[in-house]
Design an enzyme around this catalytic site. Structure first.
Site, PDB file in Angstrom:
ATOM      1  N   LYS A 156      -0.898  -4.512  13.888  1.00 48.12           N
ATOM      2  CA  LYS A 156       0.387  -4.434  13.199  1.00 48.12           C
ATOM      3  C   LYS A 156       1.134  -3.297  13.870  1.00 48.12           C
ATOM      4  O   LYS A 156       0.638  -2.156  13.906  1.00 48.12           O
ATOM      5  CB  LYS A 156       0.128  -4.158  11.733  1.00 48.12           C
ATOM      6  N   TYR A 216      -0.202   2.898  14.932  1.00 48.57           N
ATOM      7  CA  TYR A 216       0.964   3.755  14.791  1.00 48.57           C
ATOM      8  C   TYR A 216       0.825   5.010  15.649  1.00 48.57           C
ATOM      9  O   TYR A 216       0.071   5.923  15.307  1.00 48.57           O
ATOM     10  CB  TYR A 216       1.163   4.147  13.317  1.00 48.57           C
ATOM     11  N   GLY A 231       6.849  -5.293   3.411  1.00 52.40           N
ATOM     12  CA  GLY A 231       6.802  -4.836   2.031  1.00 52.40           C
ATOM     13  C   GLY A 231       8.185  -4.576   1.489  1.00 52.40           C
ATOM     14  O   GLY A 231       8.806  -5.429   0.845  1.00 52.40           O
ATOM     15  N   ASP A 260       0.843  -1.203   0.000  1.00 52.84           N
ATOM     16  CA  ASP A 260       0.000   0.000   0.000  1.00 52.84           C
ATOM     17  C   ASP A 260       0.879   1.254   0.000  1.00 52.84           C
ATOM     18  O   ASP A 260       0.383   2.366   0.132  1.00 52.84           O
ATOM     19  CB  ASP A 260      -0.925   0.020   1.225  1.00 52.84           C
TER      20      ASP A 260
HETATM   21  P1  FBP Z   1       6.921  -1.802   4.902  1.00 55.85           P
HETATM   22  O1  FBP Z   1       7.270  -3.189   5.363  1.00 55.85           O
HETATM   23  O2  FBP Z   1       7.330  -1.548   3.486  1.00 55.85           O
HETATM   24  O3  FBP Z   1       7.339  -0.735   5.875  1.00 55.85           O
HETATM   25  O4  FBP Z   1       5.337  -1.740   4.919  1.00 55.85           O
HETATM   26  C1  FBP Z   1       4.661  -1.696   6.125  1.00 55.85           C
HETATM   27  C2  FBP Z   1       3.745  -0.477   6.195  1.00 55.85           C
HETATM   28  O5  FBP Z   1       2.969  -0.465   7.374  1.00 55.85           O
HETATM   29  C3  FBP Z   1       2.827  -0.346   4.998  1.00 55.85           C
HETATM   30  O6  FBP Z   1       1.651  -1.070   5.131  1.00 55.85           O
HETATM   31  C4  FBP Z   1       2.646   1.128   4.907  1.00 55.85           C
HETATM   32  O7  FBP Z   1       2.496   1.589   3.628  1.00 55.85           O
HETATM   33  C5  FBP Z   1       3.918   1.671   5.440  1.00 55.85           C
HETATM   34  O8  FBP Z   1       4.534   0.683   6.203  1.00 55.85           O
HETATM   35  C6  FBP Z   1       3.674   2.854   6.289  1.00 55.85           C
HETATM   36  O9  FBP Z   1       4.883   3.360   6.636  1.00 55.85           O
HETATM   37  P2  FBP Z   1       5.050   4.742   7.330  1.00 55.85           P
HETATM   38  O10 FBP Z   1       3.710   5.340   7.511  1.00 55.85           O
HETATM   39  O11 FBP Z   1       5.716   4.394   8.582  1.00 55.85           O
HETATM   40  O12 FBP Z   1       5.856   5.531   6.391  1.00 55.85           O
END
Ligand code: FBP
Length: 243
Positions: free
Chosen positions: A169, A138, A222, A18
């Site tokens: 997550k 988060y 990702g 995403d």
């Molecule tokens: P990654 O493993 O690439 O970090 O992906 C995890 C994720 O939570 C994604 O779902 C989301 O796009 C991204 O990290 C968000 O990262 P941030 O908001 O910390 O930049």
């Protein structure tokens, strides 16, 4: 449903894709910018599911692997307190074929109440339609001095339990001990750890070993997979650690 995310009996490995919305094409190269390539990779590498926004799912997902639809999202272009609003309904996710839905809550943000309210409704709708709910927990915003602090990450994990998420997550708090505490705080809510920015492969693999030894239910990763020069190889290593 191929994978019942609601009553996870085994560890899971999810492929997150995403970032096109969250970060933009800056994360991509000429290969991984193509959602078709990523879906193929996810299938070949035997991931337990793929996380997509609805637009990519509509145009590319073809039942290759279980689908998790991210219901909210934001770009990184807007400055200020983080708010991620719903851009896809639970009903649409169900119609697209999703096994689970995902939703980010920026706890600590000025807009936390908006996201908590939206999440409460989503929980109810997902329950009615039989979809599991994964909460991206988060801590972020000007009230959060250090989003990476173990205390605040454990708090985020606990909020997921309190709100009724099937899985949360969270970001890795940096040590086995701190992650084990966050997992304890999440109780019967399963904990998936996010991959984060691309790390040197050895470092990332060591981190995943620590994550699993702390008792996590798995990983939603990702960039550390699809930005690798050998994505299938790294996914296979992760698979072995996570199983
Ligand atoms: P990654 O493993 O690439 O970090 O992906 C995890 C994720 O939570 C994604 O779902 C989301 O796009 C991204 O990290 C968000 O990262 P941030 O908001 O910390 O930049």
């Amino acid at each position: 449903m191929k994978n019942n995310f609601k009553n996870l009996q085994k560890n899971i490995l999810l492929l997150a894709y995403d970032q096109g919305l969250e970060h933009g094409p800056i994360d991509f190269n000429s290969q991984n910018i193509d959602p078709g390539y990523i879906l193929n990779l996810g299938q070949k590498a035997n991931f337990d599911g793929i996380i997509l926004q609805k637009g990519v799912a509509e145009k590319y997902w073809n039942n290759q692997l279980p689908l998790i639809i991210k219901l909210n999202g934001k770009t990184k272009l807007r400055q200020g307190e983080p708010l991620s609003v719903q851009v896809c309904s639970v009903k649409e996710a169900k119609e697209l074929g999703a096994a689970a839905v995902g939703y980010t809550i920026y706890i600590g943000s000025e807009f936390e109440p908006v996201m908590l309210k939206e999440f409460g409704r989503i929980e109810q709708e997902a329950e009615e339609l039989g979809l599991a709910v994964i909460a991206w927990m988060y801590p972020r915003g000007k009230s959060i001095k250090n989003p990476a602090s173990p205390e605040i990450i454990a708090y985020a994990a606990r909020v997921g339990l309190e709100l009724g998420a099937d899985c949360v997550k969270i970001n890795y708090p940096g040590s086995v001990k701190d992650l084990a505490w966050a997992i304890k705080a999440a109780g019967r809510t399963k904990v998936l750890v996010a991959g984060g920015e691309k790390l040197p492969e050895k470092e990332f693999i060591a981190q995943v070993k620590d994550i699993m030894s702390a008792g996590a239910a798995g990983l939603a990763v990702g960039r550390n997979v699809w930005q690798s020069e050998n994505p299938i190889e790294i996914a296979q290593i992760l698979r072995e650690i996570i199983n």
